[in-house]
Structure formats: structure tokens, C-alpha cells
Design a protein around this motif. Structure first.
Motif, PDB file in Angstrom:
ATOM      1  N   ARG A   4     -23.998 -60.800 -11.138  1.00  0.00           N
ATOM      2  CA  ARG A   4     -23.114 -61.767 -10.465  1.00  0.00           C
ATOM      3  C   ARG A   4     -22.189 -62.469 -11.450  1.00  0.00           C
ATOM      4  O   ARG A   4     -20.994 -62.615 -11.202  1.00  0.00           O
ATOM      5  N   ALA A   5     -22.740 -62.931 -12.572  1.00  0.00           N
ATOM      6  CA  ALA A   5     -21.927 -63.648 -13.563  1.00  0.00           C
ATOM      7  C   ALA A   5     -20.833 -62.739 -14.128  1.00  0.00           C
ATOM      8  O   ALA A   5     -19.685 -63.166 -14.293  1.00  0.00           O
ATOM      9  N   LEU A   6     -21.170 -61.497 -14.427  1.00  0.00           N
ATOM     10  CA  LEU A   6     -20.175 -60.555 -14.949  1.00  0.00           C
ATOM     11  C   LEU A   6     -19.132 -60.225 -13.882  1.00  0.00           C
ATOM     12  O   LEU A   6     -17.946 -60.072 -14.183  1.00  0.00           O
ATOM     13  N   GLY A   7     -19.571 -60.140 -12.638  1.00  0.00           N
ATOM     14  CA  GLY A   7     -18.648 -59.859 -11.538  1.00  0.00           C
ATOM     15  C   GLY A   7     -17.658 -60.979 -11.297  1.00  0.00           C
ATOM     16  O   GLY A   7     -16.567 -60.750 -10.758  1.00  0.00           O
ATOM     17  N   ASP A   8     -18.006 -62.185 -11.719  1.00  0.00           N
ATOM     18  CA  ASP A   8     -17.109 -63.335 -11.553  1.00  0.00           C
ATOM     19  C   ASP A   8     -16.001 -63.368 -12.605  1.00  0.00           C
ATOM     20  O   ASP A   8     -15.081 -64.168 -12.502  1.00  0.00           O
ATOM     21  N   VAL A   9     -16.107 -62.516 -13.619  1.00  0.00           N
ATOM     22  CA  VAL A   9     -15.109 -62.481 -14.692  1.00  0.00           C
ATOM     23  C   VAL A   9     -14.155 -61.317 -14.432  1.00  0.00           C
ATOM     24  O   VAL A   9     -14.587 -60.176 -14.284  1.00  0.00           O
ATOM     25  N   ASP A  10     -12.865 -61.606 -14.377  1.00  0.00           N
ATOM     26  CA  ASP A  10     -11.865 -60.576 -14.109  1.00  0.00           C
ATOM     27  C   ASP A  10     -11.985 -59.426 -15.114  1.00  0.00           C
ATOM     28  O   ASP A  10     -11.993 -59.641 -16.321  1.00  0.00           O
ATOM     29  N   GLY A  11     -12.136 -58.223 -14.612  1.00  0.00           N
ATOM     30  CA  GLY A  11     -12.213 -57.044 -15.463  1.00  0.00           C
ATOM     31  C   GLY A  11     -13.608 -56.635 -15.872  1.00  0.00           C
ATOM     32  O   GLY A  11     -13.797 -55.565 -16.438  1.00  0.00           O
ATOM     33  N   GLU A  64     -25.659 -53.027 -10.900  1.00  0.00           N
ATOM     34  CA  GLU A  64     -27.023 -52.978 -11.421  1.00  0.00           C
ATOM     35  C   GLU A  64     -27.266 -51.642 -12.109  1.00  0.00           C
ATOM     36  O   GLU A  64     -27.985 -51.575 -13.102  1.00  0.00           O
ATOM     37  N   GLY A  65     -26.644 -50.582 -11.601  1.00  0.00           N
ATOM     38  CA  GLY A  65     -26.790 -49.254 -12.193  1.00  0.00           C
ATOM     39  C   GLY A  65     -26.213 -49.148 -13.593  1.00  0.00           C
ATOM     40  O   GLY A  65     -26.615 -48.285 -14.372  1.00  0.00           O
ATOM     41  N   THR A  66     -25.283 -50.006 -13.922  1.00  0.00           N
ATOM     42  CA  THR A  66     -24.723 -50.066 -15.272  1.00  0.00           C
ATOM     43  C   THR A  66     -25.522 -51.030 -16.134  1.00  0.00           C
ATOM     44  O   THR A  66     -25.809 -50.761 -17.297  1.00  0.00           O
ATOM     45  N   LEU A  67     -25.877 -52.175 -15.559  1.00  0.00           N
ATOM     46  CA  LEU A  67     -26.499 -53.246 -16.341  1.00  0.00           C
ATOM     47  C   LEU A  67     -27.922 -52.930 -16.790  1.00  0.00           C
ATOM     48  O   LEU A  67     -28.270 -53.160 -17.953  1.00  0.00           O
ATOM     49  N   TYR A  68     -28.753 -52.409 -15.906  1.00  0.00           N
ATOM     50  CA  TYR A  68     -30.159 -52.224 -16.268  1.00  0.00           C
ATOM     51  C   TYR A  68     -30.372 -51.214 -17.393  1.00  0.00           C
ATOM     52  O   TYR A  68     -31.174 -51.475 -18.295  1.00  0.00           O
ATOM     53  N   PRO A  69     -29.655 -50.092 -17.427  1.00  0.00           N
ATOM     54  CA  PRO A  69     -29.789 -49.210 -18.599  1.00  0.00           C
ATOM     55  C   PRO A  69     -29.316 -49.891 -19.893  1.00  0.00           C
ATOM     56  O   PRO A  69     -29.906 -49.708 -20.957  1.00  0.00           O
ATOM     57  N   LEU A  70     -28.271 -50.707 -19.787  1.00  0.00           N
ATOM     58  CA  LEU A  70     -27.785 -51.453 -20.944  1.00  0.00           C
ATOM     59  C   LEU A  70     -28.843 -52.441 -21.419  1.00  0.00           C
ATOM     60  O   LEU A  70     -29.131 -52.529 -22.619  1.00  0.00           O
ATOM     61  N   LEU A  71     -29.445 -53.168 -20.504  1.00  0.00           N
ATOM     62  CA  LEU A  71     -30.501 -54.118 -20.874  1.00  0.00           C
ATOM     63  C   LEU A  71     -31.695 -53.400 -21.502  1.00  0.00           C
ATOM     64  O   LEU A  71     -32.285 -53.896 -22.461  1.00  0.00           O
ATOM     65  N   SER A  72     -32.020 -52.246 -20.988  1.00  0.00           N
ATOM     66  CA  SER A  72     -33.120 -51.460 -21.545  1.00  0.00           C
ATOM     67  C   SER A  72     -32.815 -51.056 -22.984  1.00  0.00           C
ATOM     68  O   SER A  72     -33.680 -51.141 -23.866  1.00  0.00           O
ATOM     69  N   ARG A  73     -31.578 -50.638 -23.235  1.00  0.00           N
ATOM     70  CA  ARG A  73     -31.179 -50.260 -24.600  1.00  0.00           C
ATOM     71  C   ARG A  73     -31.187 -51.477 -25.520  1.00  0.00           C
ATOM     72  O   ARG A  73     -31.648 -51.402 -26.665  1.00  0.00           O
ATOM     73  N   LEU A  74     -30.692 -52.614 -25.040  1.00  0.00           N
ATOM     74  CA  LEU A  74     -30.698 -53.834 -25.851  1.00  0.00           C
ATOM     75  C   LEU A  74     -32.124 -54.248 -26.200  1.00  0.00           C
ATOM     76  O   LEU A  74     -32.400 -54.701 -27.315  1.00  0.00           O
ATOM     77  N   ARG A  75     -33.037 -54.063 -25.249  1.00  0.00           N
ATOM     78  CA  ARG A  75     -34.454 -54.384 -25.501  1.00  0.00           C
ATOM     79  C   ARG A  75     -35.029 -53.423 -26.533  1.00  0.00           C
ATOM     80  O   ARG A  75     -35.709 -53.845 -27.473  1.00  0.00           O
ATOM     81  N   ARG A  91     -13.959 -52.288 -21.068  1.00  0.00           N
ATOM     82  CA  ARG A  91     -15.233 -52.863 -20.633  1.00  0.00           C
ATOM     83  C   ARG A  91     -16.412 -52.191 -21.332  1.00  0.00           C
ATOM     84  O   ARG A  91     -17.342 -52.859 -21.777  1.00  0.00           O
ATOM     85  N   LYS A  92     -16.367 -50.868 -21.461  1.00  0.00           N
ATOM     86  CA  LYS A  92     -17.459 -50.139 -22.117  1.00  0.00           C
ATOM     87  C   LYS A  92     -17.690 -50.635 -23.535  1.00  0.00           C
ATOM     88  O   LYS A  92     -18.824 -50.690 -23.998  1.00  0.00           O
ATOM     89  N   GLY A  93     -16.623 -50.991 -24.223  1.00  0.00           N
ATOM     90  CA  GLY A  93     -16.752 -51.417 -25.605  1.00  0.00           C
ATOM     91  C   GLY A  93     -17.280 -52.818 -25.799  1.00  0.00           C
ATOM     92  O   GLY A  93     -17.779 -53.149 -26.881  1.00  0.00           O
ATOM     93  N   VAL A  94     -17.177 -53.650 -24.770  1.00  0.00           N
ATOM     94  CA  VAL A  94     -17.549 -55.059 -24.955  1.00  0.00           C
ATOM     95  C   VAL A  94     -18.678 -55.547 -24.056  1.00  0.00           C
ATOM     96  O   VAL A  94     -19.187 -56.649 -24.253  1.00  0.00           O
ATOM     97  N   LEU A  95     -19.090 -54.751 -23.088  1.00  0.00           N
ATOM     98  CA  LEU A  95     -20.040 -55.220 -22.087  1.00  0.00           C
ATOM     99  C   LEU A  95     -21.348 -55.712 -22.693  1.00  0.00           C
ATOM    100  O   LEU A  95     -21.863 -56.766 -22.314  1.00  0.00           O
ATOM    101  N   GLU A  96     -21.893 -54.985 -23.666  1.00  0.00           N
ATOM    102  CA  GLU A  96     -23.181 -55.420 -24.227  1.00  0.00           C
ATOM    103  C   GLU A  96     -23.062 -56.786 -24.900  1.00  0.00           C
ATOM    104  O   GLU A  96     -23.978 -57.598 -24.830  1.00  0.00           O
ATOM    105  N   TYR A  97     -21.909 -57.071 -25.491  1.00  0.00           N
ATOM    106  CA  TYR A  97     -21.730 -58.362 -26.148  1.00  0.00           C
ATOM    107  C   TYR A  97     -21.489 -59.472 -25.117  1.00  0.00           C
ATOM    108  O   TYR A  97     -21.884 -60.617 -25.347  1.00  0.00           O
TER     109      TYR A  97
END
Length: 112
Positions: free
Chosen positions: A37-44, A49-60, A13-19
Motif C-alpha cells: 500500500r505504501a509503495l502504491g501511494d508513491v507515483d511510479g 504482492e507478487g513482486t514484493l514478497y520475493p524481494l523481501l525474501s531475498r532481503l532476508r 523501479r527495478k533498480g530502486v525498489l529494494e532501497y
């Protein structure tokens, strides 16, 4: 030594989450909680939010997504994210490499 399934899934997951996030945004802009929610609906891909928001900040910061803030019909204003042309290019490169990688691994696993 056998790696626990949860550890293995977390590493993948760590390797592919940003994509995966960029792929969600390719289909239209979104705000963070909807992506969780959308990511939580996908198995695996269960994430928080604690994982996603720092990732979004880095992507920005990397120029792969842009943001805008809009009033919410319920609660505080929401920050919406959309993919940039650089994000589209990064996603296209990942998809091509991912297909090659998965094919190579599948070939190896099938042939032993």
C-alpha cells in the motif's frame, strides 16, 4: 527508437525498489501488505504482492531485514519485517550514490 513511458518507469523501479523498501522499514517495522500500500501511494512505485514478497525474501536471505511472526487481530498471523544494521548500511550507501547519480544526470540534462 523511443522507449514507452511504462517500460522506462518499470526499468527505473527495478533498480530502486529494494532501497525504497529498506527506507520504509527504516521508519519502523511493517508487514508486507502495508508496504504494498505504501509503495502504491508513491507515483511510479506501484507494485504487487507478487513482486514484493520475493524481494523481501531475498532481503532476508541477504541479512538486510529480519522477520518475526505475530498473531493478527483479523485473520492469519502476520510476518513483520524490520531493517537490520546491514540493511541500514546498504541503504546509507545507496542514498549517497543515488544523490551523486541524480546530480550527475541532472547536470547532463540541463547542460545538454
Amino acid at each position: 527508437m523511443v522507449v514507452a513511458k511504462s517500460t522506462l518507469t518499470a526499468q527505473l523501479r527495478k533498480g530502486v525498489l529494494e532501497y525504497c523498501v529498506l527506507s520504509l522499514l527504516r521508519h519502523g517495522e511493517s508487514y508486507g501488505f502495508d508496504m504494498v500500500r505504501a509503495l502504491g501511494d508513491v507515483d511510479g512505485l506501484v507494485t504487487s504482492e507478487g513482486t514484493l514478497y520475493p524481494l523481501l525474501s531475498r532481503l532476508r536471505k541477504d541479512g538486510l531485514v529480519k522477520t518475526s511472526v505475530r498473531d493478527s487481530p483479523s485473520g492469519p498471523p502476520r510476518r513483520y519485517y524490520r531493517i537490520t544494521p546491514a540493511g541500514e548500511s546498504a541503504l546509507d550507501s545507496f542514498i549517497a550514490e543515488w544523490k551523486r547519480f541524480v546530480s550527475s544526470v541532472n547536470d547532463l540534462l540541463e547542460k545538454g
